[in-house]
Design an enzyme around this catalytic site. Sequence first.
Site, mmCIF file in Angstrom:
data_model
loop_
_atom_site.group_PDB
_atom_site.id
_atom_site.type_symbol
_atom_site.label_atom_id
_atom_site.label_comp_id
_atom_site.label_asym_id
_atom_site.label_seq_id
_atom_site.Cartn_x
_atom_site.Cartn_y
_atom_site.Cartn_z
ATOM 1 N N PRO A 81 38.645 29.991 22.544
ATOM 2 C CA PRO A 81 37.835 31.194 21.205
ATOM 3 C C PRO A 81 36.504 31.550 22.171
ATOM 4 C CG PRO A 81 37.329 28.660 20.551
ATOM 5 C CD PRO A 81 38.394 28.918 21.638
ATOM 6 N N LEU A 94 31.770 7.710 39.763
ATOM 7 C CA LEU A 94 33.317 6.653 38.980
ATOM 8 C C LEU A 94 33.617 6.368 40.949
ATOM 9 C CD1 LEU A 94 35.804 6.462 37.857
ATOM 10 C CD2 LEU A 94 36.871 7.072 40.091
ATOM 11 N N GLY A 104 44.333 0.562 42.427
ATOM 12 C CA GLY A 104 44.733 0.633 41.218
ATOM 13 C C GLY A 104 43.759 0.404 40.414
ATOM 14 N N GLY A 106 40.218 2.434 40.437
ATOM 15 C CA GLY A 106 39.799 3.296 40.195
ATOM 16 C C GLY A 106 40.777 4.154 39.830
ATOM 17 N N ALA A 107 42.569 4.810 39.629
ATOM 18 C CA ALA A 107 43.431 5.247 38.704
ATOM 19 C C ALA A 107 43.146 3.990 37.183
ATOM 20 C CB ALA A 107 44.149 4.821 39.093
ATOM 21 N N TYR A 140 40.326 13.307 42.797
ATOM 22 C CA TYR A 140 40.952 14.164 41.599
ATOM 23 C C TYR A 140 41.593 14.633 41.242
ATOM 24 C CZ TYR A 140 35.889 11.948 40.396
ATOM 25 O OH TYR A 140 34.793 10.715 40.248
ATOM 26 N N HIS A 142 44.659 14.378 42.640
ATOM 27 C CA HIS A 142 45.848 13.355 42.660
ATOM 28 C C HIS A 142 46.212 12.427 41.496
ATOM 29 C CE1 HIS A 142 48.629 10.414 44.601
ATOM 30 N NE2 HIS A 142 48.081 9.143 43.314
#
Length: 169
Positions: A81, A94, A104, A106-107, A140, A142
């Site tokens: 809109p 993070l 793994g 962080g992911a 990020y 990635h």
Amino acid sequence: MKSSKFFITALESSVDRSDFDCGVEPLNRYFTTQVGQDIKRRITSCFIATHSDGDIAGFYTLAAASIALKDLPSNLTKKLPRYPSVPAVRLGRLAVSVSYRGRGLGAALLADALTRSLQADIAAYAMLVNAKDETAAKFYEHHGFMATKEDPDILYLPLATAKQILSKQ
Ligand SMILES: CC(C)(COP(=O)(O)OP(=O)(O)OC[C@H]1O[C@@H](n2cnc3c(N)ncnc32)[C@H](O)[C@@H]1OP(=O)(O)O)[C@@H](O)C(=O)NCCC(=O)NCCS
């Protein structure tokens, strides 16, 4: 939520976080001394990953935000809109403890943050992150985030895209 040996839960004030070390001093300082105040003032929420042995292995924070349409590419804005901005969720911080890097987590924390944002009753168009440096930006990217037009250190991921990515994992 559970991720192999890690449980991801909202941070409670009773949790001792004084030993947390992600190798980045401003993030350590924020997590050990400030985040509790920010939670009390409703400035942010914070979720932690606790290892089955009791260690805090990582954390992330979430807060309401918005993203200006001028910062998004035209292939996205033409489907939105004509407002000056659309609602977003900010992944403010993070971090994973140096002892738990490269497994793994962080992911898994990022996936948990995206899942919570998708499940929330209040709608948001995208997740926004402020990458503190190029290494963080690469993490990020990635995971599908793209730089905003305004500032390459601010990246976004439409939550509809996140939903598709998560459904394939
Ligand atoms: C960035 C950080 C959260 C990554 O955590 P981690 O648990 O070591 O990462 P993971 O093991 O979950 O990695 C998941 C994937 O991301 C990739 N990845 C990790 N760090 C990356 C980086 N800096 N650039 C590109 N890719 C990266 C991994 O190779 C892995 O890829 P794969 O799934 O295709 O195999 C962690 O290094 C950290 O806490 N850094 C310090 C704080 C920070 O920079 N936070 C982010 C900005 S606030």
